[in-house]
Design an enzyme around this catalytic site. Structure first.
Site, PDB file in Angstrom:
ATOM      1  N   ILE A 205       0.797  -1.206   0.040  1.00  0.00           N
ATOM      2  CA  ILE A 205      -0.034   0.093  -0.127  1.00  0.00           C
ATOM      3  C   ILE A 205       1.065   1.070   0.039  1.00  0.00           C
ATOM      4  O   ILE A 205       1.613   1.538   0.865  1.00  0.00           O
ATOM      5  CB  ILE A 205      -0.970   0.069   1.153  1.00  0.00           C
ATOM      6  CG1 ILE A 205      -1.703  -1.245   1.678  1.00  0.00           C
ATOM      7  CG2 ILE A 205      -1.887   1.292   1.294  1.00  0.00           C
ATOM      8  CD1 ILE A 205      -2.247  -1.309   2.875  1.00  0.00           C
ATOM      9  N   HIS A 206       0.934   2.037  -1.233  1.00  0.00           N
ATOM     10  CA  HIS A 206       1.727   3.051  -1.099  1.00  0.00           C
ATOM     11  C   HIS A 206       1.384   4.392  -1.993  1.00  0.00           C
ATOM     12  O   HIS A 206       1.656   5.455  -1.767  1.00  0.00           O
ATOM     13  CB  HIS A 206       3.375   2.639  -1.878  1.00  0.00           C
ATOM     14  CG  HIS A 206       3.218   2.635  -3.184  1.00  0.00           C
ATOM     15  ND1 HIS A 206       2.797   1.605  -3.896  1.00  0.00           N
ATOM     16  CD2 HIS A 206       3.554   3.478  -4.170  1.00  0.00           C
ATOM     17  CE1 HIS A 206       2.795   1.599  -5.113  1.00  0.00           C
ATOM     18  NE2 HIS A 206       3.463   3.103  -5.398  1.00  0.00           N
ATOM     19  N   ARG A 207       0.310   4.044  -2.697  1.00  0.00           N
ATOM     20  CA  ARG A 207       0.260   4.899  -3.737  1.00  0.00           C
ATOM     21  C   ARG A 207      -0.852   6.061  -3.061  1.00  0.00           C
ATOM     22  O   ARG A 207      -1.607   5.951  -2.267  1.00  0.00           O
ATOM     23  CB  ARG A 207      -1.189   4.391  -4.830  1.00  0.00           C
ATOM     24  CG  ARG A 207      -1.005   5.441  -6.158  1.00  0.00           C
ATOM     25  CD  ARG A 207      -2.045   4.526  -7.227  1.00  0.00           C
ATOM     26  NE  ARG A 207      -1.063   3.549  -7.777  1.00  0.00           N
ATOM     27  CZ  ARG A 207      -0.310   3.768  -8.665  1.00  0.00           C
ATOM     28  NH1 ARG A 207      -0.270   4.909  -9.475  1.00  0.00           N
ATOM     29  NH2 ARG A 207       0.371   2.942  -9.218  1.00  0.00           N
ATOM     30  N   ALA A 208      -0.517   7.661  -3.506  1.00  0.00           N
ATOM     31  CA  ALA A 208      -0.968   8.531  -2.762  1.00  0.00           C
ATOM     32  C   ALA A 208      -2.629   8.717  -2.532  1.00  0.00           C
ATOM     33  O   ALA A 208      -3.164   9.144  -1.502  1.00  0.00           O
ATOM     34  CB  ALA A 208      -0.569   9.852  -3.376  1.00  0.00           C
ATOM     35  N   ASP A 278      -1.646  -1.800  -4.608  1.00  0.00           N
ATOM     36  CA  ASP A 278      -2.101  -0.444  -5.631  1.00  0.00           C
ATOM     37  C   ASP A 278      -0.971  -0.463  -6.482  1.00  0.00           C
ATOM     38  O   ASP A 278      -0.858   0.909  -6.946  1.00  0.00           O
ATOM     39  CB  ASP A 278      -2.385   0.450  -4.613  1.00  0.00           C
ATOM     40  CG  ASP A 278      -1.319   1.098  -3.664  1.00  0.00           C
ATOM     41  OD1 ASP A 278      -0.127   0.547  -3.632  1.00  0.00           O
ATOM     42  OD2 ASP A 278      -1.585   1.816  -2.709  1.00  0.00           O
TER      43      ASP A 278
END
Length: 355
Positions: A205-208, A278
């Protein structure tokens, strides 16, 4: 021929590793690498250069931790200065990051040709910074290297047949990397043994759009927490995501580990039961290693995966995430479909520079 390659983010290091190897095998081509510094943590940058044997960057701009506009502006300034000195025939950019658009703009404004690897991808969500970056980069590129037929079709639908850029369908360079490095990963990575992993789900989970919206983040975490009650969930966590979780005291019941290198990630994908992510790149890598994927986004540029049932876009909806998890965990798919080429994208990319 001299090529300046612009890199800044982890997925770009993976893609450049195989293309740089192909470049080095051509006596008539010299490559100069600029690392913008967009991903600057040692585990998120240096380790990729070391284990994948990517040539050390000739320049490191060390630009990070800024807003989109400030980061892109600083990169544009730094890259332009280097290009005026190096005077390359092409600037090669990858994907859809701020480093990508900064490199393309810097080159085009001083009349240097641009080669865009992963051209033609579209999520059709203009609110995503990545979508803006990829659309603008495509429009000013001279070589448009498309990984899929869908990407080619997107460009043709947007009128690129009437423009100056050359469209090449190459296949996906990440398939090249997966094929080349999978054996090395088996030999050099001990992460499965070190963590004592058996049956587990791999999640990132990393997407802004997910981390900056606390409602979305909490919804995703709630779903992953519940899944962790049924099966071990391993999450290589982006430092930024970890900080947001801590800052807002969001309870986590799954297993967070530090960011991992490419070999460790390949081993995690190889041995996991399911991927939840993501990340654009990880969606495809799941397919390459015959794993179904719960895509934690409202849409994806890799529509082939969804259309053929290998992935399901669930956004941040807790119920949808749980439903997709239960269904895909027990779904056997035919992964023999040729969606992303034969593993020779790097050869086609370098050959395309001479056409």
């Amino acid at each position: 021929m001299k090529i300046v390659t612009i890199l800044g983010a982890r997925p770009q290091f993976v893609k450049a590793a195989v293309v740089s190897r192909e470049i080095s095998s051509n006596a008539g081509v010299r490559e100069v690498i600029i690392h913008t510094g967009q991903h600057y943590d040692k585990n998120m940058s240096d380790i990729f250069f070391e284990e994948m044997e990517i040539p050390s960057p000739d320049y490191n701009l060390n630009i990070n931790g800024l807003s989109h506009g400030a980061m892109t502006g600083e990169m544009l300034k730094g890259i332009e200065s280097i290009l005026l000195t190096e005077k390359p025939d092409y600037v090669m950019v990858y994907g859809d990051t701020n480093s990508t658009i900064a490199g393309a703009l810097a080159a085009k404004k001083i009349h240097i040709k641009v080669a865009h690897v992963e051209a033609g991808l579209r999520s059709f969500n203009i609110r995503m910074p990545e979508e803006v970056n990829r659309i603008l980069t495509d429009r000013i590129s001279d070589k448009l290297y498309c990984p899929t037929q869908t990407a080619v079709d997107n460009l043709l639908r947007e009128g690129y047949a009437a423009l100056d850029g050359q469209i090449h369908k190459t296949g996906d360079v990440m398939l090249d990397a997966a094929l080349f490095y999978s054996q090395k990963a088996k030999e050099k990575s001990a992460i499965i043994e070190r963590l004592g992993l058996d049956r587990f789900v791999l999640c990132t989970i990393h997407r802004a759009e997910n981390t900056d919206d606390l409602n979305r983040l909490r919804s995703i975490v709630n779903a992953v927490n519940e899944i962790a009650g049924h099966i071990r969930v391993v999450v290589p966590i982006h430092p930024r995501t970890r900080n947001i979780l801590a800052k807002h005291a969001i309870t986590v019941n799954f297993e967070m580990i530090d960011p991992v290198g490419y070999f460790d990630m390949l081993n995690l994908i190889t041995h996991c039961s399911l991927v939840m992510t993501d990340s654009g790149g990880l969606q495809k890598e799941a397919f390459y290693f015959k794993k179904n994927c719960v895509t934690l986004r409202d849409e994806t540029e890799w529509v082939e995966l969804v259309d053929n049932g290998f992935a399901v876009c669930v956004g941040s909806d807790t119920c949808k995430i749980l439903e997709a998890y239960h269904r895909l965990l027990h779904t056997e798919n035919d992964f023999s479909l040729d969606l992303y080429g034969k593993g020779d994208a790097s050869e086609k990319i370098v050959a395309g520079l001479f056409n």
